[in-house]
Structure formats: C-alpha cells, structure tokens
Design a protein around this motif. Sequence first.
Motif, PDB file in Angstrom:
ATOM      1  N   ALA A  89      38.170  38.364  31.415  1.00 30.77           N
ATOM      2  CA  ALA A  89      39.300  39.239  31.088  1.00 30.77           C
ATOM      3  C   ALA A  89      39.300  40.497  31.947  1.00 30.77           C
ATOM      4  N   SER A  90      38.127  40.953  32.356  1.00 34.82           N
ATOM      5  CA  SER A  90      38.034  42.199  33.123  1.00 34.82           C
ATOM      6  C   SER A  90      38.699  42.100  34.485  1.00 34.82           C
ATOM      7  N   ILE A  91      38.864  40.876  35.005  1.00 36.17           N
ATOM      8  CA  ILE A  91      39.431  40.738  36.355  1.00 36.17           C
ATOM      9  C   ILE A  91      40.832  40.129  36.338  1.00 36.17           C
ATOM     10  N   LEU A  92      41.457  40.111  35.152  1.00 38.68           N
ATOM     11  CA  LEU A  92      42.808  39.591  35.035  1.00 38.68           C
ATOM     12  C   LEU A  92      43.800  40.722  34.812  1.00 38.68           C
ATOM     13  N   PRO A  93      44.839  40.828  35.631  1.00 33.73           N
ATOM     14  CA  PRO A  93      45.829  41.901  35.452  1.00 33.73           C
ATOM     15  C   PRO A  93      46.476  41.889  34.072  1.00 33.73           C
ATOM     16  N   ALA A  94      46.592  40.709  33.456  1.00 35.36           N
ATOM     17  CA  ALA A  94      47.233  40.617  32.153  1.00 35.36           C
ATOM     18  C   ALA A  94      46.335  41.117  31.017  1.00 35.36           C
ATOM     19  N   CYS A  95      45.061  41.345  31.323  1.00 35.29           N
ATOM     20  CA  CYS A  95      44.109  41.759  30.290  1.00 35.29           C
ATOM     21  C   CYS A  95      43.525  43.145  30.524  1.00 35.29           C
ATOM     22  N   ASN A  96      43.460  43.567  31.768  1.00 30.56           N
ATOM     23  CA  ASN A  96      42.777  44.810  32.119  1.00 30.56           C
ATOM     24  C   ASN A  96      43.786  45.854  32.597  1.00 30.56           C
ATOM     25  N   PRO A  97      43.991  46.928  31.838  1.00 30.65           N
ATOM     26  CA  PRO A  97      44.970  47.948  32.241  1.00 30.65           C
ATOM     27  C   PRO A  97      44.626  48.638  33.549  1.00 30.65           C
ATOM     28  N   PHE A 126      38.349  26.148  38.002  1.00 33.66           N
ATOM     29  CA  PHE A 126      39.266  26.936  38.828  1.00 33.66           C
ATOM     30  C   PHE A 126      40.007  27.905  37.920  1.00 33.66           C
ATOM     31  N   LEU A 127      39.928  29.192  38.250  1.00 33.76           N
ATOM     32  CA  LEU A 127      40.605  30.228  37.481  1.00 33.76           C
ATOM     33  C   LEU A 127      41.770  30.772  38.291  1.00 33.76           C
ATOM     34  N   LEU A 128      42.990  30.590  37.773  1.00 34.42           N
ATOM     35  CA  LEU A 128      44.179  31.173  38.386  1.00 34.42           C
ATOM     36  C   LEU A 128      44.427  32.512  37.716  1.00 34.42           C
ATOM     37  N   ARG A 129      44.404  33.589  38.502  1.00 34.37           N
ATOM     38  CA  ARG A 129      44.381  34.931  37.931  1.00 34.37           C
ATOM     39  C   ARG A 129      45.759  35.489  37.606  1.00 34.37           C
ATOM     40  N   ASN A 130      46.817  34.816  38.022  1.00 34.55           N
ATOM     41  CA  ASN A 130      48.144  35.321  37.682  1.00 34.55           C
ATOM     42  C   ASN A 130      48.599  34.715  36.354  1.00 34.55           C
ATOM     43  N   GLN A 131      49.380  35.486  35.616  1.00 36.85           N
ATOM     44  CA  GLN A 131      49.826  35.042  34.306  1.00 36.85           C
ATOM     45  C   GLN A 131      50.787  33.859  34.407  1.00 36.85           C
ATOM     46  N   ASP A 132      51.725  33.943  35.329  1.00 36.65           N
ATOM     47  CA  ASP A 132      52.663  32.847  35.571  1.00 36.65           C
ATOM     48  C   ASP A 132      52.113  32.032  36.736  1.00 36.65           C
ATOM     49  N   CYS A 133      51.275  31.059  36.427  1.00 38.23           N
ATOM     50  CA  CYS A 133      50.499  30.391  37.475  1.00 38.23           C
ATOM     51  C   CYS A 133      51.102  29.069  37.925  1.00 38.23           C
ATOM     52  N   PHE A 175      39.700  32.191  41.577  1.00 40.40           N
ATOM     53  CA  PHE A 175      38.266  31.939  41.471  1.00 40.40           C
ATOM     54  C   PHE A 175      37.970  30.444  41.394  1.00 40.40           C
ATOM     55  N   GLY A 176      37.137  29.970  42.308  1.00 42.09           N
ATOM     56  CA  GLY A 176      36.456  28.700  42.111  1.00 42.09           C
ATOM     57  C   GLY A 176      35.129  29.031  41.454  1.00 42.09           C
ATOM     58  N   MET A 177      34.732  28.281  40.431  1.00 44.39           N
ATOM     59  CA  MET A 177      33.560  28.669  39.648  1.00 44.39           C
ATOM     60  C   MET A 177      32.657  27.475  39.378  1.00 44.39           C
ATOM     61  N   TRP A 178      31.345  27.705  39.521  1.00 44.60           N
ATOM     62  CA  TRP A 178      30.353  26.763  39.029  1.00 44.60           C
ATOM     63  C   TRP A 178      29.812  27.330  37.715  1.00 44.60           C
ATOM     64  N   ILE A 179      30.122  26.682  36.618  1.00 49.53           N
ATOM     65  CA  ILE A 179      29.658  27.133  35.308  1.00 49.53           C
ATOM     66  C   ILE A 179      28.549  26.202  34.855  1.00 49.53           C
ATOM     67  N   LEU A 220      40.717  29.027  24.706  1.00 52.33           N
ATOM     68  CA  LEU A 220      40.593  30.338  25.339  1.00 52.33           C
ATOM     69  C   LEU A 220      41.869  31.134  25.094  1.00 52.33           C
ATOM     70  N   PRO A 221      41.793  32.466  25.213  1.00 54.33           N
ATOM     71  CA  PRO A 221      43.025  33.268  25.103  1.00 54.33           C
ATOM     72  C   PRO A 221      44.070  32.797  26.105  1.00 54.33           C
ATOM     73  N   GLU A 222      45.337  32.862  25.717  1.00 57.58           N
ATOM     74  CA  GLU A 222      46.399  32.309  26.547  1.00 57.58           C
ATOM     75  C   GLU A 222      46.504  32.983  27.907  1.00 57.58           C
ATOM     76  N   GLU A 223      45.985  34.212  28.029  1.00 57.38           N
ATOM     77  CA  GLU A 223      46.053  34.922  29.310  1.00 57.38           C
ATOM     78  C   GLU A 223      45.084  34.341  30.346  1.00 57.38           C
ATOM     79  N   ILE A 224      44.108  33.552  29.902  1.00 57.14           N
ATOM     80  CA  ILE A 224      43.076  33.040  30.798  1.00 57.14           C
ATOM     81  C   ILE A 224      43.430  31.614  31.217  1.00 57.14           C
ATOM     82  N   ASN A 225      43.889  31.467  32.448  1.00 53.04           N
ATOM     83  CA  ASN A 225      44.282  30.165  32.990  1.00 53.04           C
ATOM     84  C   ASN A 225      43.090  29.525  33.693  1.00 53.04           C
TER      85      ASN A 225
END
Length: 296
Positions: free
Chosen positions: A91-99, A138-145, A122-126, A171-176
């Motif tokens: 959430a800290s790196i998403l514009p829709a979550c972090n003011p 794969f994390l798409l950081r824009n809200q309308d992805c 973000f490509g991520m190895w979890i 997950l929260p809807e803001e996190i794609n």
Amino acid sequence: MKINLQGDANCVFSRATDPVVWPYIEAIEEATKIRPRKNTQKGKIEKIPVDTKFSLFEDKNVLRKAVRMRRSVLDFQPKDISKKQFVSCLASILPACNPILAEHCKNFLGDGTGRNFPHIHFGMWITGVQGMKNGRYFLLRNQDCGDDLLRVQHKMAQGENTSELVKVPGLPEEINLFYCEGIGSGEVSEFKKEASGNSCHQKIAEDCSVVIAMLSPVGEAIGLEARNYAYMHWEAGFLGQLLYVQAYQQGLGATGMGCFLDEETAAAFAVGPDYTPIYHFAFGVMVKDHRFSSVE
C-alpha cells in the motif's frame, strides 16, 4: 613547515591549448535538459483519489522516527512475514493508498498532469508470506489497470515461459496483484534460487520474504522525452524509500539491490523488451545488526 618544490609539473595536455572534445556530452545535455512541462488539461489538475483506510504515515512522530532509524539490512532470516505486513508495504507504494505518493505523482513522467503516472510496475518473487503461494507475481500500480494488464498479458502469451495472470483474491481492491499461473513447480527453493540468481546471486535475495523487480517501459519513455530516463530512476528511488520506511514501521527489514541481471529478469516475467528492470528491492524478517546502537 616550508616545502621547497623543484621542477615542472608533467602535464599530459593543456585544456587551454589542447582541449579534449567529447562529442556526445553536449548532445546528451541538450536532450536531458529540464524544460517547462505543459499542462494540456484545462483547469486544475485532478488529484488521485486516496483511500485513507490504510492510515499510511499519518503519525508524524512515528514517521519521523522511521525515517531516521531505518537501515539497509545486511542479512534476512528465512522466515515468513504476515499477510498484513505484506499488504501494508504494498500500500505504501500505490498512489491510490498513499497520500504522499498521490501528492507528488504529477512530478514524474508525462506532461506534468500525472495522467501517465505510474510507469513502474512490480515483478515479484514471493517466497515467505503467510497465506500466499510461492511464486512469481505481477503488481500493477495504477488503479485503472485495464490497458496495462492487457499489455502485460499479451507479452506473457508471446514469451517462452507462457503464463496466465490470475488476480489474487482477498486483498484490498486498490491492490492489483496477479499471480503468474503456470510458471515453475511451486517449490519455494526454486523461486528463491531464481530470485537470487537474477539479483547477482546475492544471499539476501534468497533469505528474504519478497524480492521486487521494478519494471518500466524504458524504451517507450525515452522515445517520448529523453529526460524520462532520469525521471524513471527518481521514481524508483522514491518507491524504495517508501518501502524502507514502511517496512521499518512494520517491524521488518529492507534493502535495495543495485546489482541485477536486466535481460534475465525481464525474461523471468516474460515482459522484455517492453519492460526493463531498473531496480531490485527486498524485504522480510531482518537479522538485527549489532554493530551500532541508536540514541533515542
């Protein structure tokens, strides 16, 4: 003490009489010069709506301490982090979550309106998050992805390691966040080895919980404006600092990794050459560094 010097300096050349010509320097300087950005949208720039339920960085005293205390960790413990900690870091790196991010997004790529932001996904190895499968994400950081999702899916369908992006539920809807279905055996050791191998075989990338490859359309962005190359790296650095601070506030450790394999990382997520990695980052359960102590 007086020193007596004798002889003449042995100058290889004199810049006054024999200047060195660097033919590309002036061209690069001109191409990357800061120019006023035109706002092509009429009226006031719309702010990105921010969901305040995450309460990121609201307590300024806590934030101030985190900024001062956070360190790049040297070692991680191969332990799982909670899903709550993981979601908070994302959430800290998403514009829709972090003011903070939403406020400054217009300073990055595009024409100053913020409509072309963000450019870094973000490509991520979890490999160490409770309640989540091990593997590539794969994390798409824009809200309308929608457009970016279709673009990434198209690239993955064409690659050698074909896969399907499956939206991660719960997950929260803001996190794609999407799971790369159909890649790998699912064994945690396989993905840890791959994450480390693409990060120049660094042990921290094998022991941490999450390794992030910040992927950006470098070629396309430079084609629009040469200076975008600098803006993309500024954005990556900004995201890294946000992850550092949020990881610390969650009781975790984090570190950036400047050494990584470009083509191999892009191939791992089947997005090259459209998307290029410009930074790797890791977070997880840290090994406490006893070499220093902080004065509160």
